[in-house]
Design a protein around this motif. Structure first.
Motif, PDB file in Angstrom:
ATOM      1  N   HIS A  24     -25.963   6.307  19.530  1.00 23.34           N
ATOM      2  CA  HIS A  24     -25.021   7.239  18.911  1.00 23.34           C
ATOM      3  C   HIS A  24     -24.904   8.514  19.745  1.00 23.34           C
ATOM      4  O   HIS A  24     -23.808   9.045  19.946  1.00 23.34           O
ATOM      5  CB  HIS A  24     -25.476   7.603  17.493  1.00 23.34           C
ATOM      6  CG  HIS A  24     -25.386   6.479  16.514  1.00 23.34           C
ATOM      7  ND1 HIS A  24     -24.304   5.639  16.451  1.00 23.34           N
ATOM      8  CD2 HIS A  24     -26.251   6.064  15.545  1.00 23.34           C
ATOM      9  CE1 HIS A  24     -24.491   4.753  15.484  1.00 23.34           C
ATOM     10  NE2 HIS A  24     -25.667   4.987  14.929  1.00 23.34           N
ATOM     11  N   ALA A  25     -26.045   8.994  20.215  1.00 24.61           N
ATOM     12  CA  ALA A  25     -26.056  10.233  20.998  1.00 24.61           C
ATOM     13  C   ALA A  25     -25.288  10.065  22.306  1.00 24.61           C
ATOM     14  O   ALA A  25     -24.549  10.955  22.724  1.00 24.61           O
ATOM     15  CB  ALA A  25     -27.496  10.661  21.282  1.00 24.61           C
ATOM     16  N   ALA A  26     -25.451   8.912  22.939  1.00 25.02           N
ATOM     17  CA  ALA A  26     -24.739   8.656  24.198  1.00 25.02           C
ATOM     18  C   ALA A  26     -23.241   8.511  23.957  1.00 25.02           C
ATOM     19  O   ALA A  26     -22.417   9.031  24.710  1.00 25.02           O
ATOM     20  CB  ALA A  26     -25.297   7.402  24.868  1.00 25.02           C
ATOM     21  N   ALA A  27     -22.878   7.796  22.895  1.00 27.43           N
ATOM     22  CA  ALA A  27     -21.459   7.576  22.594  1.00 27.43           C
ATOM     23  C   ALA A  27     -20.740   8.883  22.292  1.00 27.43           C
ATOM     24  O   ALA A  27     -19.528   9.006  22.500  1.00 27.43           O
ATOM     25  CB  ALA A  27     -21.310   6.614  21.420  1.00 27.43           C
ATOM     26  N   ALA A  28     -21.493   9.874  21.819  1.00 26.15           N
ATOM     27  CA  ALA A  28     -20.885  11.167  21.510  1.00 26.15           C
ATOM     28  C   ALA A  28     -20.305  11.827  22.750  1.00 26.15           C
ATOM     29  O   ALA A  28     -19.424  12.685  22.653  1.00 26.15           O
ATOM     30  CB  ALA A  28     -21.918  12.087  20.855  1.00 26.15           C
ATOM     31  N   PHE A  29     -20.786  11.429  23.943  1.00 27.14           N
ATOM     32  CA  PHE A  29     -20.289  12.006  25.188  1.00 27.14           C
ATOM     33  C   PHE A  29     -18.957  11.388  25.634  1.00 27.14           C
ATOM     34  O   PHE A  29     -18.304  11.920  26.519  1.00 27.14           O
ATOM     35  CB  PHE A  29     -21.306  11.778  26.320  1.00 27.14           C
ATOM     36  CG  PHE A  29     -22.458  12.748  26.312  1.00 27.14           C
ATOM     37  CD1 PHE A  29     -22.337  13.994  26.902  1.00 27.14           C
ATOM     38  CD2 PHE A  29     -23.659  12.409  25.725  1.00 27.14           C
ATOM     39  CE1 PHE A  29     -23.398  14.883  26.910  1.00 27.14           C
ATOM     40  CE2 PHE A  29     -24.728  13.292  25.729  1.00 27.14           C
ATOM     41  CZ  PHE A  29     -24.597  14.528  26.317  1.00 27.14           C
ATOM     42  N   THR A  30     -18.595  10.244  25.080  1.00 22.48           N
ATOM     43  CA  THR A  30     -17.460   9.508  25.616  1.00 22.48           C
ATOM     44  C   THR A  30     -16.132  10.116  25.195  1.00 22.48           C
ATOM     45  O   THR A  30     -15.991  10.700  24.114  1.00 22.48           O
ATOM     46  CB  THR A  30     -17.496   8.038  25.163  1.00 22.48           C
ATOM     47  OG1 THR A  30     -17.376   7.980  23.743  1.00 22.48           O
ATOM     48  CG2 THR A  30     -18.796   7.362  25.590  1.00 22.48           C
ATOM     49  N   ILE A  31     -15.133   9.952  26.058  1.00 26.29           N
ATOM     50  CA  ILE A  31     -13.789  10.448  25.774  1.00 26.29           C
ATOM     51  C   ILE A  31     -13.248   9.805  24.505  1.00 26.29           C
ATOM     52  O   ILE A  31     -12.622  10.468  23.669  1.00 26.29           O
ATOM     53  CB  ILE A  31     -12.865  10.172  26.971  1.00 26.29           C
ATOM     54  CG1 ILE A  31     -13.265  11.071  28.154  1.00 26.29           C
ATOM     55  CG2 ILE A  31     -11.404  10.406  26.605  1.00 26.29           C
ATOM     56  CD1 ILE A  31     -12.488  10.818  29.419  1.00 26.29           C
ATOM     57  N   ARG A  32     -13.499   8.514  24.346  1.00 27.76           N
ATOM     58  CA  ARG A  32     -12.969   7.804  23.173  1.00 27.76           C
ATOM     59  C   ARG A  32     -13.473   8.415  21.875  1.00 27.76           C
ATOM     60  O   ARG A  32     -12.695   8.634  20.932  1.00 27.76           O
ATOM     61  CB  ARG A  32     -13.355   6.329  23.248  1.00 27.76           C
ATOM     62  CG  ARG A  32     -12.568   5.538  24.289  1.00 27.76           C
ATOM     63  CD  ARG A  32     -13.101   4.136  24.412  1.00 27.76           C
ATOM     64  NE  ARG A  32     -12.312   3.347  25.346  1.00 27.76           N
ATOM     65  CZ  ARG A  32     -12.666   2.137  25.777  1.00 27.76           C
ATOM     66  NH1 ARG A  32     -13.785   1.597  25.352  1.00 27.76           N
ATOM     67  NH2 ARG A  32     -11.897   1.481  26.628  1.00 27.76           N
ATOM     68  N   ASN A  33     -14.772   8.649  21.784  1.00 28.58           N
ATOM     69  CA  ASN A  33     -15.329   9.182  20.542  1.00 28.58           C
ATOM     70  C   ASN A  33     -14.855  10.604  20.265  1.00 28.58           C
ATOM     71  O   ASN A  33     -14.562  10.967  19.121  1.00 28.58           O
ATOM     72  CB  ASN A  33     -16.858   9.137  20.594  1.00 28.58           C
ATOM     73  CG  ASN A  33     -17.422   7.877  19.972  1.00 28.58           C
ATOM     74  OD1 ASN A  33     -16.715   6.885  19.847  1.00 28.58           O
ATOM     75  ND2 ASN A  33     -18.677   7.897  19.584  1.00 28.58           N
TER      76      ASN A  33
END
Length: 418
Positions: A16-25
């Motif tokens: 979850h923490a890593a996905a928070a960095f993504t443009i999509r999220n």
């Protein structure tokens, strides 16, 4: 049997923490504020680099014909080798060699499922306990997200807006130590829209040699330039320091959905092969995903048959958009663009947060802009520059003009009245 008090599996919080960095999220969170029925305005999306929805930015029919022929030939229904099929690797090697003072072979090229996959593979290959890697600030967010799953410590060097977003080389030298493995260089720039000069790139290569590290040259926007500086691949300086080049079909051909990219060892001295990086890339790709063989089979035709006029037209459209946006922004209060875009399809815009009446920071700016104007920009904090925003200029002229008008209305409405 005694019943377990709870299930043996649970969610991965690190994911979850890593996905928070993504443009999509990030964009998904911002888009949640849109209510077109309330604003009476259709959505304008300037938050990502995908202009393929606009007719003026449609890809060439060469891509469509090549894909159809690849399917109809029935030659590419098989599993590919992990590094990619040879005809596609040779085509990419030939394509990249056009701009280099030496020739690449197919053994220098490794095919990936787009550039994001290439980033994942490279960070996996370079990771080891205690090692660190140098990322630019601002940066393309997927680097930050993927680094969370590696053993690489991330250190950020500055890009200097008042110097055309050039690399702070003194800062790079201060950050690096004996455990530094690589420096990431994005040219043409995402998110800054800058293009590095040949002289500056040579200095970067000399700095990398001094520090005994490789250069990861992210050239996803290669040749997508429209300012005074031409695109020069970092591989031109591969005889000074070893260079790994990342590329993609997505941006230059306006087909991000094709998910085709590559990693190339642009290293005429062969240092990357001698140190086992080439073999490690092959091993990593053996246990990773492959770009669809159908697309790989279409690559030689796409590379060889796309006309120069197609690329020239795309760059012309981007130049017109950059000119329009840069000049119009001068008439909008509380925002400034310190450097006119010269490449890729982005501009970084600085916000004068203290002069806004009720805007806390760049994320708040983007959220309220979306809610009030149905217009999406990307917050600078997500790329490492708080109180800036990234704007995609890859859109039709009338849409960009509408976006500029909405931005101006929003800024005037939220300006402090003393």
């Amino acid at each position: 049997m005694k019943k377990k008090p709870e299930w043996g599996f649970k969610e991965n919080q690190e994911l979850h923490a890593a996905a928070a960095f993504t443009i999509r999220n990030i964009l998904e969170a911002i888009m949640g504020n849109i209510d077109e029925s309330r604003t009476g305005k259709t959505m304008i999306h300037l938050g990502h680099g995908d202009p393929s929805v606009y007719p003026c930015f449609r890809t060439t029919t060469i891509v469509q014909d090549a894909l159809i022929e690849s399917i109809r030939s029935a030659k590419f229904n098989c599993y590919p080798d992990g590094v990619g099929i040879d005809v596609a690797r040779r085509a990419i090697a030939k394509y990249l060699s056009r701009d280099l003072p030496y020739l690449l072979s197919s053994d220098d090229v490794f095919l990936t499922v787009g550039a994001n996959h290439a980033i994942e593979v490279l960070l996996t290959v370079l990771a080891r306990p205690g090692a660190n890697i140098l990322f630019p600030k601002p940066n393309y967010p997927i680097y930050e997200a993927r680094a969370r799953f590696s053993e690489l410590e991330v250190r950020h060097y500055d890009l200097l807006p008042d110097q055309g977003w050039d690399v702070d080389l003194d800062g790079v030298k201060a950050l690096a130590d004996e455990n530094t493995v690589a420096i990431v260089l994005i040219n043409p720039g995402n998110p800054c829209g800058n293009v590095f000069s040949s002289e500056h790139m040579k200095k970067i290569a000399e700095t990398a040699r001094e520090l005994e590290i490789m250069v990861i040259a992210d050239e996803v926007y290669a040749h997508q330039v429209y300012g005074p500086k031409p695109f020069i691949p970092m591989g031109v300086f591969g005889d000074i320091a070893p260079v790994v080049t990342l590329g993609s079909l997505s941006k230059r051909w306006i087909v991000p959905g094709c998910r085709f990219g590559w990693i190339a060892l642009t290293d005429p001295a062969g240092i990357l092969q001698q140190t086992g990086i080439g073999a490690c890339l092959k091993s990593c790709l053996t246990i990773s995903a492959d770009p669809p063989t159908i697309i790989q089979g279409a690559i030689p035709s796409i590379i060889e048959n796309t006309s120069k006029s197609f690329f020239l037209n795309i760059n012309k459209l981007l130049k017109e958009a950059a000119d329009l946006f840069y000049e119009a922004l001068k008439e909008i209060p509380l925002v400034t663009c310190p450097y006119k875009p010269e490449g890729s399809m982005f501009a970084m815009v600085k916000l004068n947060i203290s002069a806004f009446d009720d805007i806390v920071d760049d994320t708040d700016f983007c959220m309220k802009l979306t809610k009030e104007e149905a217009m999406i920009l990307f917050p600078g904090d997500a790329v490492g520059l708080k109180n800036w925003v990234r704007v995609s200029i890859g859109t039709e002229k009338k849409v960009l003009e509408d976006a500029i008008a909405r931005l101006k209305e929003f800024c005037i409405r939220h300006t402090k009245t003393n």
